[in-house]
Design a protein around this motif. Structure first.
Motif, PDB file in Angstrom:
ATOM      1  N   GLU A 140      11.584  48.552  43.789  1.00 35.41           N
ATOM      2  CA  GLU A 140      10.847  48.123  42.612  1.00 35.41           C
ATOM      3  C   GLU A 140      11.467  48.753  41.365  1.00 35.41           C
ATOM      4  O   GLU A 140      11.858  49.922  41.383  1.00 35.41           O
ATOM      5  CB  GLU A 140       9.383  48.549  42.734  1.00 35.41           C
ATOM      6  CG  GLU A 140       8.503  47.962  41.656  1.00 35.41           C
ATOM      7  CD  GLU A 140       7.038  48.298  41.852  1.00 35.41           C
ATOM      8  OE1 GLU A 140       6.281  48.141  40.892  1.00 35.41           O
ATOM      9  OE2 GLU A 140       6.666  48.730  42.956  1.00 35.41           O
ATOM     10  N   ASN A 141      11.598  47.962  40.310  1.00 32.69           N
ATOM     11  CA  ASN A 141      12.228  48.351  39.043  1.00 32.69           C
ATOM     12  C   ASN A 141      13.745  48.506  39.127  1.00 32.69           C
ATOM     13  O   ASN A 141      14.378  48.939  38.169  1.00 32.69           O
ATOM     14  CB  ASN A 141      11.605  49.628  38.462  1.00 32.69           C
ATOM     15  CG  ASN A 141      10.155  49.417  38.068  1.00 32.69           C
ATOM     16  OD1 ASN A 141       9.821  48.390  37.479  1.00 32.69           O
ATOM     17  ND2 ASN A 141       9.295  50.358  38.410  1.00 32.69           N
ATOM     18  N   ASN A 176      12.518  40.363  35.694  1.00 34.08           N
ATOM     19  CA  ASN A 176      12.419  40.219  34.245  1.00 34.08           C
ATOM     20  C   ASN A 176      13.796  40.380  33.625  1.00 34.08           C
ATOM     21  O   ASN A 176      14.517  41.325  33.966  1.00 34.08           O
ATOM     22  CB  ASN A 176      11.476  41.279  33.664  1.00 34.08           C
ATOM     23  CG  ASN A 176      10.060  41.110  34.169  1.00 34.08           C
ATOM     24  OD1 ASN A 176       9.545  39.994  34.213  1.00 34.08           O
ATOM     25  ND2 ASN A 176       9.433  42.200  34.561  1.00 34.08           N
ATOM     26  N   SER A 194      10.481  43.070  39.272  1.00 36.11           N
ATOM     27  CA  SER A 194       9.125  43.328  38.784  1.00 36.11           C
ATOM     28  C   SER A 194       8.141  43.530  39.923  1.00 36.11           C
ATOM     29  O   SER A 194       8.480  43.365  41.072  1.00 36.11           O
ATOM     30  CB  SER A 194       8.675  42.161  37.902  1.00 36.11           C
ATOM     31  OG  SER A 194       8.846  40.940  38.557  1.00 36.11           O
TER      32      SER A 194
END
Length: 194
Positions: A140-141, A176, A194
Motif C-alpha cells: 500500500e502506497n 492515484n 491507493s
C-alpha cells in the motif's frame, strides 16, 4: 495497423554488441536532463526498497541509489549489467540481476518500481499483463514511475504515449496519479497504490 511483438533478448544483445552505450546515456544532454527530472519527480525523499527495470549501463541507477536503502537494478543484457556494476562499484546498496522482464520477476515487494524507457519494447498484450504483475509487487502506497520517449520508433511495438495511456486504463482505478509532466520528447507519470 500491424501489431508488433515484444522485442527479444537477442534484439538487445545485438544492440549492445554494436555499441557499448547505444543510447548515449553517458553523454546525451537529453538523457542528463531527463534523469534529473526523473529523480525530482519522486514524491518521497527516501525509499526502503526499489526496483529499476531495464537499468542498462547504470547511469540513472547511480542517481536513484541515493534515494534508496536497497535498490535492485535489472536488465536483459549481461553486457549492460557488467558496465552498470563497474559504474556503481562504490554504491553498496545496489544489487544487479539479469532478468527478462516481464517473463522473469523478482520474488520481493518494492515501495518504488521505476520503468524508464522500457515498456514500449513490449507488445500491447505483454505490457497489459506486466502492469498487473508490477502492481502486485507493491505494498500500500507503493509507487510506480513511468518515463518514456514520445516520438515513434519504427522498431518499437508501442509509443511512449500508448504505454502511459494503457497503464492508466488498466490500473488507474486502483492507483492515484500523483505526478505528471510532459515535454516534447518524453513524459513522466508517478502512480501510487491507493
Amino acid at each position: 495497423m500491424e501489431k508488433k511483438e515484444t522485442l527479444s533478448a537477442d534484439y538487445f544483445a545485438q544492440v549492445y554488441d554494436a555499441q557499448d552505450d547505444p543510447w548515449n546515456f553517458e553523454t546525451s544532454p537529453y538523457e542528463a536532463q531527463k534523469y534529473t527530472a526523473t529523480i525530482q519527480a519522486l514524491p518521497n525523499s527516501h525509499y526502503r526498497k526499489a526496483w529499476e527495470i531495464g537499468c542498462s549501463i547504470g547511469v540513472l541507477t547511480k542517481m536513484l541509489a541515493e534515494k534508496c536503502l536497497n535498490l535492485l537494478a535489472t536488465d536483459v543484457s549481461e553486457k549492460a549489467l557488467d558496465f552498470a556494476k563497474v559504474r556503481c562499484n562504490d554504491v553498496p546498496n545496489v544489487t544487479f540481476k539479469k532478468l527478462s522482464f516481464p517473463q522473469e520477476l523478482p520474488d520481493d515487494r518494492f515501495d518504488l518500481i521505476l520503468i524508464s524507457e522500457v515498456a514500449y519494447y513490449l507488445s500491447e498484450e505483454d505490457w497489459k499483463l506486466s502492469i498487473h504483475k508490477v502492481y502486485d509487487l507493491l505494498p500500500e502506497n507503493g509507487e510506480i514511475v513511468l518515463v518514456h520517449w514520445l516520438p515513434e520508433v519504427p522498431d518499437y511495438p508501442q509509443t511512449g504515449d500508448q504505454v502511459h495511456y494503457s497503464f492508466k486504463k488498466e490500473i488507474g482505478a486502483k492507483m492515484n496519479n500523483v505526478f505528471k509532466t510532459r515535454t516534447e520528447q518524453y513524459r513522466i507519470d508517478v502512480w501510487r497504490k491507493s
